[in-house]
Design a protein around this motif. Structure first.
Motif, PDB file in Angstrom:
ATOM      1  N   ARG A  50     -62.791  19.686  72.349  1.00 50.40           N
ATOM      2  CA  ARG A  50     -62.707  20.669  73.433  1.00 50.40           C
ATOM      3  C   ARG A  50     -63.192  22.060  73.003  1.00 50.40           C
ATOM      4  N   PRO A  51     -62.758  22.613  71.847  1.00 45.73           N
ATOM      5  CA  PRO A  51     -63.236  23.953  71.484  1.00 45.73           C
ATOM      6  C   PRO A  51     -64.765  24.032  71.357  1.00 45.73           C
ATOM      7  N   THR A  52     -65.387  23.032  70.752  1.00 42.65           N
ATOM      8  CA  THR A  52     -66.846  23.113  70.608  1.00 42.65           C
ATOM      9  C   THR A  52     -67.537  22.910  71.949  1.00 42.65           C
ATOM     10  N   LEU A  53     -66.997  22.063  72.796  1.00 43.68           N
ATOM     11  CA  LEU A  53     -67.578  21.882  74.125  1.00 43.68           C
ATOM     12  C   LEU A  53     -67.431  23.137  74.973  1.00 43.68           C
ATOM     13  N   ASP A  54     -66.398  23.933  74.685  1.00 42.25           N
ATOM     14  CA  ASP A  54     -66.184  25.191  75.387  1.00 42.25           C
ATOM     15  C   ASP A  54     -66.960  26.349  74.752  1.00 42.25           C
ATOM     16  N   GLY A  55     -67.745  26.061  73.698  1.00 49.25           N
ATOM     17  CA  GLY A  55     -68.571  27.092  73.079  1.00 49.25           C
ATOM     18  C   GLY A  55     -67.938  27.810  71.911  1.00 49.25           C
ATOM     19  N   SER A  56     -66.801  27.342  71.418  1.00 42.88           N
ATOM     20  CA  SER A  56     -66.125  27.987  70.291  1.00 42.88           C
ATOM     21  C   SER A  56     -66.183  27.073  69.067  1.00 42.88           C
ATOM     22  N   SER A  57     -67.375  26.931  68.502  1.00 40.16           N
ATOM     23  CA  SER A  57     -67.545  25.988  67.401  1.00 40.16           C
ATOM     24  C   SER A  57     -66.740  26.368  66.158  1.00 40.16           C
ATOM     25  N   ALA A  58     -66.408  27.647  65.983  1.00 36.75           N
ATOM     26  CA  ALA A  58     -65.588  28.052  64.838  1.00 36.75           C
ATOM     27  C   ALA A  58     -64.159  27.535  64.966  1.00 36.75           C
ATOM     28  N   SER A  59     -63.763  27.114  66.151  1.00 40.52           N
ATOM     29  CA  SER A  59     -62.429  26.548  66.375  1.00 40.52           C
ATOM     30  C   SER A  59     -62.468  25.034  66.457  1.00 40.52           C
ATOM     31  N   CYS A  60     -63.527  24.422  65.958  1.00 41.25           N
ATOM     32  CA  CYS A  60     -63.687  22.966  65.996  1.00 41.25           C
ATOM     33  C   CYS A  60     -62.437  22.278  65.452  1.00 41.25           C
ATOM     34  N   ALA A  61     -61.957  21.283  66.178  1.00 43.22           N
ATOM     35  CA  ALA A  61     -60.775  20.545  65.749  1.00 43.22           C
ATOM     36  C   ALA A  61     -61.009  19.797  64.441  1.00 43.22           C
ATOM     37  N   ASN A  62     -62.262  19.543  64.094  1.00 39.80           N
ATOM     38  CA  ASN A  62     -62.617  18.806  62.877  1.00 39.80           C
ATOM     39  C   ASN A  62     -63.230  19.708  61.813  1.00 39.80           C
ATOM     40  N   PHE A  63     -63.037  21.026  61.937  1.00 39.30           N
ATOM     41  CA  PHE A  63     -63.681  22.002  61.060  1.00 39.30           C
ATOM     42  C   PHE A  63     -63.398  21.731  59.580  1.00 39.30           C
ATOM     43  N   ASN A  64     -62.137  21.594  59.204  1.00 35.94           N
ATOM     44  CA  ASN A  64     -61.801  21.396  57.787  1.00 35.94           C
ATOM     45  C   ASN A  64     -62.383  20.099  57.246  1.00 35.94           C
ATOM     46  N   ALA A  65     -62.284  19.023  57.988  1.00 32.33           N
ATOM     47  CA  ALA A  65     -62.820  17.737  57.536  1.00 32.33           C
ATOM     48  C   ALA A  65     -64.332  17.792  57.372  1.00 32.33           C
ATOM     49  N   MET A  66     -65.014  18.537  58.218  1.00 32.25           N
ATOM     50  CA  MET A  66     -66.473  18.585  58.168  1.00 32.25           C
ATOM     51  C   MET A  66     -67.004  19.575  57.138  1.00 32.25           C
ATOM     52  N   ASN A  67     -66.219  20.587  56.774  1.00 34.08           N
ATOM     53  CA  ASN A  67     -66.722  21.650  55.910  1.00 34.08           C
ATOM     54  C   ASN A  67     -66.066  21.735  54.534  1.00 34.08           C
ATOM     55  N   PHE A  68     -64.864  21.167  54.380  1.00 36.20           N
ATOM     56  CA  PHE A  68     -64.135  21.312  53.118  1.00 36.20           C
ATOM     57  C   PHE A  68     -63.682  19.987  52.506  1.00 36.20           C
ATOM     58  N   ALA A  69     -64.081  18.854  53.048  1.00 40.94           N
ATOM     59  CA  ALA A  69     -63.591  17.560  52.566  1.00 40.94           C
ATOM     60  C   ALA A  69     -64.195  17.149  51.227  1.00 40.94           C
TER      61      ALA A  69
END
Length: 141
Positions: A50-69
């Motif tokens: 939802r956050p990325t679809l709403d234009g707030s990619s920095a609030s991506c629900a999968n941010f940590n998994a995609m950037n820090f895993a």
């Protein structure tokens, strides 16, 4: 932040974020950029929550998994050490402090195309990427 494990990134890690450079190669399915393009990179976002679809990619629900895993979503790594082990990558979806970086098409921005769409004309040079010279200082009286 990383060494002190404020960001819980598996160590050792190839760091780097907000990279810029020139595309050397692109996969056959890549459409946004091509070899020779000057690009800037940013963090990864899933594009499905939802956050990325709403234009707030920095609030991506999968941010940590995609950037820090410490590995790509499929479990693979972009880098391998000489002993065969793989350090954690891609940090912020790019690990751009390495001599060469790999990134997903979704976190790469073609600087020339962005400037062209913003101005409606071909830029003289790509903003924020490549070689950039400051204008000469005014002459002293």
């Amino acid at each position: 932040m990383v060494r002190g494990q404020v960001y819980l990134v598996p160590l050792p890690v190839v760091l780097g974020h907000e990279g810029a450079g020139v595309v050397e190669a692109a996969g056959s399915a890549v459409q946004k950029v091509q070899p020779g393009d000057h690009v800037a990179t940013r963090f990864l976002a899933c594009g499905r929550c939802r956050p990325t679809l709403d234009g707030s990619s920095a609030s991506c629900a999968n941010f940590n998994a995609m950037n820090f895993a410490g590995r790509r979503q499929d479990g693979s790594h972009a880098f391998t050490r000489s002993d065969g082990d793989a350090p954690s990558d891609p940090f912020f979806g790019q690990s751009s402090f390495a001599g060469n970086a790999t990134a997903h098409e979704s976190n790469v921005l073609s600087a020339v195309r962005a400037a062209r769409s913003a101005t409606g004309s071909e830029p003289e040079r790509a903003p924020c990427c490549g070689r950039w010279r400051s204008p000469p200082a005014p002459a002293s009286p």
